[in-house]
Write a protein that holds these residues in place. Sequence first.
Motif, PDB file in Angstrom:
ATOM      1  N   GLY A  56       0.787  -1.227   0.000  1.00 20.05           N
ATOM      2  CA  GLY A  56       0.000   0.000   0.000  1.00 20.05           C
ATOM      3  C   GLY A  56       0.816   1.271   0.000  1.00 20.05           C
ATOM      4  O   GLY A  56       0.509   2.219  -0.722  1.00 20.05           O
ATOM      5  N   LEU A  57       1.888   1.311   0.802  1.00 18.90           N
ATOM      6  CA  LEU A  57       2.687   2.536   0.870  1.00 18.90           C
ATOM      7  C   LEU A  57       3.439   2.806  -0.431  1.00 18.90           C
ATOM      8  O   LEU A  57       3.640   3.966  -0.799  1.00 18.90           O
ATOM      9  N   LYS A  97       0.871   4.338  -2.641  1.00 19.16           N
ATOM     10  CA  LYS A  97       0.636   5.698  -2.149  1.00 19.16           C
ATOM     11  C   LYS A  97       1.754   6.631  -2.613  1.00 19.16           C
ATOM     12  O   LYS A  97       1.491   7.738  -3.091  1.00 19.16           O
ATOM     13  N   ASN A 111      -4.328  10.431   1.298  1.00 19.06           N
ATOM     14  CA  ASN A 111      -4.635   9.958   2.645  1.00 19.06           C
ATOM     15  C   ASN A 111      -4.934   8.468   2.660  1.00 19.06           C
ATOM     16  O   ASN A 111      -5.511   7.932   1.712  1.00 19.06           O
ATOM     17  N   HIS A 112      -4.561   7.817   3.764  1.00 18.05           N
ATOM     18  CA  HIS A 112      -4.847   6.392   3.938  1.00 18.05           C
ATOM     19  C   HIS A 112      -6.350   6.133   3.840  1.00 18.05           C
ATOM     20  O   HIS A 112      -6.771   5.104   3.322  1.00 18.05           O
ATOM     21  N   TYR A 165      -6.939   3.059   0.984  1.00 18.24           N
ATOM     22  CA  TYR A 165      -7.286   1.671   1.303  1.00 18.24           C
ATOM     23  C   TYR A 165      -8.745   1.311   1.008  1.00 18.24           C
ATOM     24  O   TYR A 165      -9.001   0.214   0.498  1.00 18.24           O
TER      25      TYR A 165
END
Length: 91
Positions: free
Chosen positions: A23-24, A27, A39-40, A44
């Motif tokens: 995920g990062l 991002k 933003n998370h 997600y």
Amino acid sequence: MYDLTGFQRDLLYVIAGLDEPHGLAIKDELEKYYESEVNHGRLYPNLDTLVEKGMVEKGQRDRRTNFYALTSRGKRELNARQDWESQYVTA
């Protein structure tokens, strides 16, 4: 693909271009492209939507890290989108 947001389409492109990114990593790539923070709370839930739609597979590297990969459906959808775009945009 018509029912996806632009952000969700961008997620598909980033996932396709990286080798099972977490995920990062996704991002970070989007933040470079958008030149602003992602933003998370946005990232997600949209990844989960793509998983629910069967376009992305979510796997687990370890207890804390998930990875994402396109499914065959996700690849077909991206290819169809590129074919559609190429009708209107020339190189």
